[in-house]
Design a protein around this motif. Structure first.
Motif, PDB file in Angstrom:
ATOM      1  N   GLU A 298     -10.386  -1.001   1.885  1.00 56.84           N
ATOM      2  CA  GLU A 298      -9.327  -0.014   1.666  1.00 56.84           C
ATOM      3  C   GLU A 298      -8.917  -0.117   0.205  1.00 56.84           C
ATOM      4  OE1 GLU A 298      -6.192   1.048   4.561  1.00 56.84           O
ATOM      5  OE2 GLU A 298      -4.808   0.381   3.001  1.00 56.84           O
ATOM      6  N   TYR A 299      -8.895   1.016  -0.465  1.00 54.76           N
ATOM      7  CA  TYR A 299      -8.694   1.050  -1.901  1.00 54.76           C
ATOM      8  C   TYR A 299      -7.377   1.745  -2.257  1.00 54.76           C
ATOM      9  CZ  TYR A 299     -13.672   0.019  -1.575  1.00 54.76           C
ATOM     10  OH  TYR A 299     -14.879  -0.551  -1.256  1.00 54.76           O
ATOM     11  N   THR A 300      -6.930   1.505  -3.474  1.00 51.40           N
ATOM     12  CA  THR A 300      -5.720   2.153  -3.985  1.00 51.40           C
ATOM     13  C   THR A 300      -6.061   2.890  -5.272  1.00 51.40           C
ATOM     14  OG1 THR A 300      -4.275   0.443  -3.066  1.00 51.40           O
ATOM     15  CG2 THR A 300      -3.370   1.801  -4.826  1.00 51.40           C
ATOM     16  N   VAL A 301      -5.559   4.110  -5.411  1.00 54.88           N
ATOM     17  CA  VAL A 301      -5.758   4.859  -6.654  1.00 54.88           C
ATOM     18  C   VAL A 301      -4.848   4.238  -7.712  1.00 54.88           C
ATOM     19  CG1 VAL A 301      -5.676   7.098  -7.788  1.00 54.88           C
ATOM     20  CG2 VAL A 301      -6.284   6.958  -5.364  1.00 54.88           C
ATOM     21  N   ALA A 302      -5.443   3.434  -8.587  1.00 54.31           N
ATOM     22  CA  ALA A 302      -4.666   2.765  -9.627  1.00 54.31           C
ATOM     23  C   ALA A 302      -4.240   3.755 -10.708  1.00 54.31           C
ATOM     24  CB  ALA A 302      -5.475   1.628 -10.245  1.00 54.31           C
TER      25      ALA A 302
ATOM     26  N   ALA B 120       0.834  -1.201   0.000  1.00 52.73           N
ATOM     27  CA  ALA B 120       0.000   0.000   0.000  1.00 52.73           C
ATOM     28  C   ALA B 120       0.870   1.253   0.000  1.00 52.73           C
ATOM     29  CB  ALA B 120      -0.903  -0.006   1.219  1.00 52.73           C
ATOM     30  N   GLY B 121       0.334   2.334  -0.550  1.00 50.45           N
ATOM     31  CA  GLY B 121       1.042   3.597  -0.547  1.00 50.45           C
ATOM     32  C   GLY B 121       1.097   4.201   0.849  1.00 50.45           C
ATOM     33  N   ASP B 122       1.890   5.259   0.971  1.00 49.54           N
ATOM     34  CA  ASP B 122       2.088   5.889   2.284  1.00 49.54           C
ATOM     35  C   ASP B 122       0.929   6.791   2.683  1.00 49.54           C
ATOM     36  OD1 ASP B 122       4.550   4.665   2.594  1.00 49.54           O
ATOM     37  OD2 ASP B 122       5.625   6.302   1.599  1.00 49.54           O
ATOM     38  N   ARG B 123       0.290   7.430   1.701  1.00 52.25           N
ATOM     39  CA  ARG B 123      -0.726   8.434   2.030  1.00 52.25           C
ATOM     40  C   ARG B 123      -2.116   7.807   2.067  1.00 52.25           C
ATOM     41  NH1 ARG B 123      -3.147  13.899  -0.162  1.00 52.25           N
ATOM     42  NH2 ARG B 123      -3.592  12.775  -2.091  1.00 52.25           N
ATOM     43  N   LEU B 124      -2.828   8.047   3.160  1.00 52.19           N
ATOM     44  CA  LEU B 124      -4.197   7.564   3.304  1.00 52.19           C
ATOM     45  C   LEU B 124      -5.140   8.761   3.309  1.00 52.19           C
ATOM     46  CD1 LEU B 124      -6.352   5.400   3.936  1.00 52.19           C
ATOM     47  CD2 LEU B 124      -5.820   5.736   6.358  1.00 52.19           C
ATOM     48  N   VAL B 125      -6.141   8.716   2.440  1.00 53.54           N
ATOM     49  CA  VAL B 125      -7.127   9.793   2.347  1.00 53.54           C
ATOM     50  C   VAL B 125      -8.501   9.219   2.688  1.00 53.54           C
ATOM     51  CG1 VAL B 125      -8.159  11.568   0.882  1.00 53.54           C
ATOM     52  CG2 VAL B 125      -5.768  10.899   0.528  1.00 53.54           C
TER      53      VAL B 125
ATOM     54  N   ARG C 191      -3.821   5.562  -0.855  1.00 53.64           N
ATOM     55  CA  ARG C 191      -4.817   4.664  -0.281  1.00 53.64           C
ATOM     56  C   ARG C 191      -6.064   5.479   0.049  1.00 53.64           C
ATOM     57  NH1 ARG C 191      -2.957   2.710   4.856  1.00 53.64           N
ATOM     58  NH2 ARG C 191      -1.542   4.475   4.893  1.00 53.64           N
ATOM     59  N   VAL C 192      -7.222   4.863  -0.095  1.00 51.68           N
ATOM     60  CA  VAL C 192      -8.492   5.563   0.115  1.00 51.68           C
ATOM     61  C   VAL C 192      -9.409   4.716   0.983  1.00 51.68           C
ATOM     62  CG1 VAL C 192     -10.566   6.466  -1.004  1.00 51.68           C
ATOM     63  CG2 VAL C 192      -8.342   6.817  -2.072  1.00 51.68           C
ATOM     64  N   ARG C 193     -10.044   5.374   1.951  1.00 57.10           N
ATOM     65  CA  ARG C 193     -11.094   4.738   2.737  1.00 57.10           C
ATOM     66  C   ARG C 193     -12.322   5.629   2.691  1.00 57.10           C
ATOM     67  NH1 ARG C 193      -7.589   3.256   8.090  1.00 57.10           N
ATOM     68  NH2 ARG C 193      -6.435   1.474   7.248  1.00 57.10           N
ATOM     69  N   PHE C 194     -13.490   5.000   2.563  1.00 51.97           N
ATOM     70  CA  PHE C 194     -14.740   5.729   2.597  1.00 51.97           C
ATOM     71  C   PHE C 194     -15.314   5.691   4.011  1.00 51.97           C
ATOM     72  CE2 PHE C 194     -14.526   4.275  -1.882  1.00 51.97           C
ATOM     73  CZ  PHE C 194     -14.517   5.524  -2.487  1.00 51.97           C
TER      74      PHE C 194
ATOM     75  N   THR D 272     -19.978  12.292  -2.058  1.00 56.16           N
ATOM     76  CA  THR D 272     -19.100  12.931  -1.090  1.00 56.16           C
ATOM     77  C   THR D 272     -19.114  14.446  -1.273  1.00 56.16           C
ATOM     78  OG1 THR D 272     -16.825  13.102  -0.270  1.00 56.16           O
ATOM     79  CG2 THR D 272     -17.089  12.675  -2.619  1.00 56.16           C
ATOM     80  N   PRO D 273     -18.996  15.206  -0.176  1.00 57.59           N
ATOM     81  CA  PRO D 273     -18.889  16.659  -0.306  1.00 57.59           C
ATOM     82  C   PRO D 273     -17.464  17.115  -0.633  1.00 57.59           C
ATOM     83  CG  PRO D 273     -18.931  16.053   2.014  1.00 57.59           C
ATOM     84  CD  PRO D 273     -19.161  14.784   1.237  1.00 57.59           C
ATOM     85  N   ARG D 274     -16.497  16.190  -0.601  1.00 59.29           N
ATOM     86  CA  ARG D 274     -15.118  16.571  -0.892  1.00 59.29           C
ATOM     87  C   ARG D 274     -14.974  16.985  -2.351  1.00 59.29           C
ATOM     88  NH1 ARG D 274     -11.148  14.557   2.615  1.00 59.29           N
ATOM     89  NH2 ARG D 274      -9.772  15.997   1.490  1.00 59.29           N
TER      90      ARG D 274
END
Length: 230
Positions: free
Chosen positions: A131-135, A90-95, A214-217, A194-196
């Motif tokens: 947990e997802y990854t931005v491909a 997994a990448g280092d950054r989690l959003v 990495r992405v979590r909802f 999402t409001p983001r």
């Protein structure tokens, strides 16, 4: 068993760009190698580098048109040969992305859940549990193609795409999930919104999510959004 380094084909993408192709499948290992190679090239900061565009199994390398394409290719070949096989990490950054599931924000949640043989609340919970990854970023500026969807939640696209999908819509298309950064047509199954803001040309970088993130909802309700935006 130690993973082997994937084979790489280098082909012309434009007069000022090479395409490094590692395959044509949605393979997490190939995608991890693409992101690792992009990071390696970026860290070397070659004088000719103008942009890197990672995709699922390929990397677009854009260079200064004043540079020799052949010399750039030779340098890229050397970097590719120096790369070891990359573990799928997994990448280092989690959003974290807040999402209102269902209702007007998720018009396909009920029908999608029925198709999958589960309750709408269960589908929302399972989607948010991953947990997802931005491909890659594609389709529209800031649109993230997210790998890591539970295979049991995969859904075919709509037979007839919508003419209008609201900005921020969180959706499933096939074996992936994604977020529409702006209002546009689209045929993915919309579970929520999402409001983001995912794309803002006034920001640097303009995209909220970057390849490899990495992405979590996180499920929220509309009242929480109203309070957030007040």
């Amino acid at each position: 068993m130690t993973p082997s380094r994937p084979a790489c084909d280098i082909e012309a993408l434009a007069d000022d760009a090479w395409l490094l192709r590692f395959g044509d499948t949605l393979d997490p290992a190939l995608n991890a190698h693409v992101h690792a190679l992009a990071a390696r090239i970026r860290s070397r900061a070659p004088h000719w580098l103008r942009d890197l565009v990672p995709a699922f199994a390929s990397l677009g390398v854009f260079f200064d048109p004043a540079s020799s394409p052949d010399r750039v290719r030779v340098e890229l070949e050397g970097i590719v040969e120096s790369m070891e096989a990359v573990a799928t990490t997994a990448g280092d950054r989690l959003v974290e992305i807040p999402v209102i599931y269902g209702g007007e924000c998720g018009p396909d949640l009920e029908s999608a859940a029925q198709e999958l043989g589960m309750a709408a609340a269960q589908l929302a919970a399972r989607h948010a549990a991953g947990e997802y990854t931005v491909a890659m970023i594609g389709f529209a500026p800031g649109f993230p193609y997210l790998s890591g969807l539970d295979p049991e939640l995969a859904l075919p696209r709509l037979a007839t795409p919508r003419a209008r999908v609201a900005a921020g819509s969180v959706a499933i298309g096939g074996a992936q999930t994604g977020i529409y950064p702006r209002e546009s047509p689209g045929g993915w199954r919309i579970l929520g919104r999402t409001p983001r803001v995912l794309f803002d040309p006034e920001q640097n970088p303009p995209t909220l999510l970057q390849p490899g993130d990495r992405v979590r909802f996180v499920a929220i309700d509309s009242a929480a959004v109203a309070q957030e935006l007040a």
